[in-house]
Design a protein around this motif. Structure first.
Motif, PDB file in Angstrom:
ATOM      1  N   VAL A  91      47.467  51.209  30.834  1.00 47.88           N
ATOM      2  CA  VAL A  91      47.217  50.594  32.135  1.00 47.88           C
ATOM      3  C   VAL A  91      48.460  49.791  32.499  1.00 47.88           C
ATOM      4  O   VAL A  91      48.865  48.888  31.781  1.00 47.88           O
ATOM      5  N   THR A  92      49.074  50.162  33.623  1.00 45.27           N
ATOM      6  CA  THR A  92      50.319  49.534  34.065  1.00 45.27           C
ATOM      7  C   THR A  92      50.053  48.679  35.305  1.00 45.27           C
ATOM      8  O   THR A  92      48.893  48.472  35.688  1.00 45.27           O
ATOM      9  N   ASP A  93      51.114  48.248  35.955  1.00 47.40           N
ATOM     10  CA  ASP A  93      50.972  47.505  37.208  1.00 47.40           C
ATOM     11  C   ASP A  93      50.193  48.317  38.239  1.00 47.40           C
ATOM     12  O   ASP A  93      49.423  47.758  39.017  1.00 47.40           O
ATOM     13  N   SER A  94      50.382  49.629  38.241  1.00 48.26           N
ATOM     14  CA  SER A  94      49.635  50.487  39.165  1.00 48.26           C
ATOM     15  C   SER A  94      48.141  50.419  38.881  1.00 48.26           C
ATOM     16  O   SER A  94      47.322  50.423  39.800  1.00 48.26           O
ATOM     17  N   GLY A  95      47.774  50.347  37.617  1.00 49.87           N
ATOM     18  CA  GLY A  95      46.365  50.209  37.248  1.00 49.87           C
ATOM     19  C   GLY A  95      45.797  48.885  37.706  1.00 49.87           C
ATOM     20  O   GLY A  95      44.649  48.803  38.148  1.00 49.87           O
ATOM     21  N   LEU A  96      46.605  47.833  37.618  1.00 49.51           N
ATOM     22  CA  LEU A  96      46.148  46.531  38.110  1.00 49.51           C
ATOM     23  C   LEU A  96      45.979  46.557  39.630  1.00 49.51           C
ATOM     24  O   LEU A  96      45.066  45.931  40.170  1.00 49.51           O
ATOM     25  N   GLN A  97      46.819  47.323  40.314  1.00 47.03           N
ATOM     26  CA  GLN A  97      46.653  47.493  41.762  1.00 47.03           C
ATOM     27  C   GLN A  97      45.367  48.248  42.074  1.00 47.03           C
ATOM     28  O   GLN A  97      44.695  47.956  43.060  1.00 47.03           O
ATOM     29  N   VAL A  98      45.020  49.222  41.211  1.00 52.97           N
ATOM     30  CA  VAL A  98      43.747  49.945  41.354  1.00 52.97           C
ATOM     31  C   VAL A  98      42.590  48.954  41.275  1.00 52.97           C
ATOM     32  O   VAL A  98      41.666  48.990  42.086  1.00 52.97           O
ATOM     33  N   LEU A  99      42.652  48.058  40.293  1.00 53.58           N
ATOM     34  CA  LEU A  99      41.594  47.052  40.136  1.00 53.58           C
ATOM     35  C   LEU A  99      41.505  46.146  41.358  1.00 53.58           C
ATOM     36  O   LEU A  99      40.413  45.820  41.825  1.00 53.58           O
ATOM     37  N   ALA A 100      42.656  45.758  41.891  1.00 55.14           N
ATOM     38  CA  ALA A 100      42.663  44.905  43.081  1.00 55.14           C
ATOM     39  C   ALA A 100      42.069  45.632  44.282  1.00 55.14           C
ATOM     40  O   ALA A 100      41.268  45.054  45.028  1.00 55.14           O
ATOM     41  N   SER A 101      42.400  46.904  44.465  1.00 52.24           N
ATOM     42  CA  SER A 101      41.851  47.652  45.607  1.00 52.24           C
ATOM     43  C   SER A 101      40.366  47.962  45.408  1.00 52.24           C
ATOM     44  O   SER A 101      39.656  48.226  46.374  1.00 52.24           O
ATOM     45  N   ALA A 102      39.895  47.874  44.168  1.00 44.79           N
ATOM     46  CA  ALA A 102      38.466  48.048  43.892  1.00 44.79           C
ATOM     47  C   ALA A 102      37.713  46.732  44.149  1.00 44.79           C
ATOM     48  O   ALA A 102      36.521  46.647  43.926  1.00 44.79           O
ATOM     49  N   ARG A 103      38.436  45.729  44.630  1.00 43.88           N
ATOM     50  CA  ARG A 103      37.920  44.396  44.966  1.00 43.88           C
ATOM     51  C   ARG A 103      37.584  43.565  43.744  1.00 43.88           C
ATOM     52  O   ARG A 103      36.731  42.683  43.788  1.00 43.88           O
ATOM     53  N   CYS A 104      38.281  43.825  42.663  1.00 46.94           N
ATOM     54  CA  CYS A 104      38.151  42.994  41.467  1.00 46.94           C
ATOM     55  C   CYS A 104      38.804  41.664  41.773  1.00 46.94           C
ATOM     56  O   CYS A 104      39.958  41.620  42.179  1.00 46.94           O
ATOM     57  N   GLY A 105      38.084  40.591  41.623  1.00 40.89           N
ATOM     58  CA  GLY A 105      38.681  39.285  41.809  1.00 40.89           C
ATOM     59  C   GLY A 105      37.821  38.280  42.534  1.00 40.89           C
ATOM     60  O   GLY A 105      37.764  37.125  42.132  1.00 40.89           O
ATOM     61  N   ALA A 106      37.153  38.682  43.585  1.00 39.14           N
ATOM     62  CA  ALA A 106      36.394  37.730  44.395  1.00 39.14           C
ATOM     63  C   ALA A 106      35.322  37.005  43.585  1.00 39.14           C
ATOM     64  O   ALA A 106      35.111  35.802  43.752  1.00 39.14           O
ATOM     65  N   GLN A 107      34.645  37.709  42.705  1.00 42.64           N
ATOM     66  CA  GLN A 107      33.561  37.123  41.910  1.00 42.64           C
ATOM     67  C   GLN A 107      33.973  36.867  40.461  1.00 42.64           C
ATOM     68  O   GLN A 107      33.145  36.458  39.648  1.00 42.64           O
ATOM     69  N   LEU A 108      35.230  37.119  40.129  1.00 41.70           N
ATOM     70  CA  LEU A 108      35.701  37.023  38.749  1.00 41.70           C
ATOM     71  C   LEU A 108      35.615  35.594  38.223  1.00 41.70           C
ATOM     72  O   LEU A 108      36.124  34.659  38.838  1.00 41.70           O
ATOM     73  N   THR A 109      34.949  35.436  37.084  1.00 36.50           N
ATOM     74  CA  THR A 109      34.869  34.135  36.428  1.00 36.50           C
ATOM     75  C   THR A 109      35.604  34.141  35.095  1.00 36.50           C
ATOM     76  O   THR A 109      35.854  33.096  34.519  1.00 36.50           O
ATOM     77  N   SER A 110      35.924  35.340  34.575  1.00 39.33           N
ATOM     78  CA  SER A 110      36.621  35.450  33.298  1.00 39.33           C
ATOM     79  C   SER A 110      37.589  36.624  33.349  1.00 39.33           C
ATOM     80  O   SER A 110      37.199  37.729  33.701  1.00 39.33           O
ATOM     81  N   LEU A 111      38.829  36.340  33.001  1.00 39.94           N
ATOM     82  CA  LEU A 111      39.870  37.368  32.973  1.00 39.94           C
ATOM     83  C   LEU A 111      40.631  37.234  31.661  1.00 39.94           C
ATOM     84  O   LEU A 111      41.169  36.170  31.361  1.00 39.94           O
ATOM     85  N   THR A 112      40.633  38.317  30.871  1.00 43.42           N
ATOM     86  CA  THR A 112      41.373  38.331  29.618  1.00 43.42           C
ATOM     87  C   THR A 112      42.224  39.584  29.577  1.00 43.42           C
ATOM     88  O   THR A 112      41.705  40.688  29.673  1.00 43.42           O
ATOM     89  N   LEU A 113      43.520  39.404  29.453  1.00 44.61           N
ATOM     90  CA  LEU A 113      44.462  40.501  29.310  1.00 44.61           C
ATOM     91  C   LEU A 113      45.208  40.265  28.005  1.00 44.61           C
ATOM     92  O   LEU A 113      45.870  39.241  27.851  1.00 44.61           O
ATOM     93  N   GLU A 114      45.079  41.190  27.079  1.00 40.76           N
ATOM     94  CA  GLU A 114      45.723  41.066  25.784  1.00 40.76           C
ATOM     95  C   GLU A 114      46.440  42.346  25.435  1.00 40.76           C
ATOM     96  O   GLU A 114      45.975  43.429  25.750  1.00 40.76           O
ATOM     97  N   CYS A 115      47.547  42.214  24.761  1.00 45.53           N
ATOM     98  CA  CYS A 115      48.201  43.381  24.211  1.00 45.53           C
ATOM     99  C   CYS A 115      48.314  43.176  22.705  1.00 45.53           C
ATOM    100  O   CYS A 115      48.096  42.079  22.206  1.00 45.53           O
ATOM    101  N   GLU A 116      48.623  44.242  22.003  1.00 48.23           N
ATOM    102  CA  GLU A 116      48.713  44.130  20.547  1.00 48.23           C
ATOM    103  C   GLU A 116      49.919  43.346  20.134  1.00 48.23           C
ATOM    104  O   GLU A 116      50.925  43.295  20.771  1.00 48.23           O
TER     105      GLU A 116
END
Length: 116
Positions: A91-116
């Protein structure tokens, strides 16, 4: 979810669904996309957790930007409250843009992004 967090340590408890998640990640992308297309109209996601590569789940999360777009089409994540991505290395920046266009964010109370 194959493994869950507890208050004392990171990845401790392996759930009964671990084997099914492992099989899902080992499926071909084409088969997973067909599954997402079938399930997506019925989904009303409040939580989305994608990950792999840790503990029992040694399998890397194979979901990429294109596949994420099928799972999360525009406007579909308006109810999402929790987003967790762990070792979702495709999942790259383009994938994060997909999430944003899916309206991810307005109701978000928890966001965790981790890499190995």
């Amino acid at each position: 979810m194959a493994e869950v967090w507890n208050d004392q340590a990171r990845w401790l408890i392996t759930t009964a669904e671990a084997l099914q998640v492992s099989w899902l990640w080992r499926m071909s992308k084409e088969k997973r996309v067909l599954l997402w297309e079938e399930l997506q109209p019925q989904l009303h996601l409040r939580e989305l957790e994608l990950g792999g590569g840790s503990g029992f789940m040694e399998t890397k999360c194979p979901v990429d930007d294109e596949e994420l777009a099928v799972l999360c089409p525009k406007g579909s994540l308006h109810e999402l409250q929790r987003l967790y991505l762990h070792a979702a290395n495709r999942v790259t920046d383009s994938g994060l843009q997909v999430l944003a266009s899916a309206r991810c964010g307005a109701q978000l109370t928890s966001l965790t992004l981790e890499c190995e």
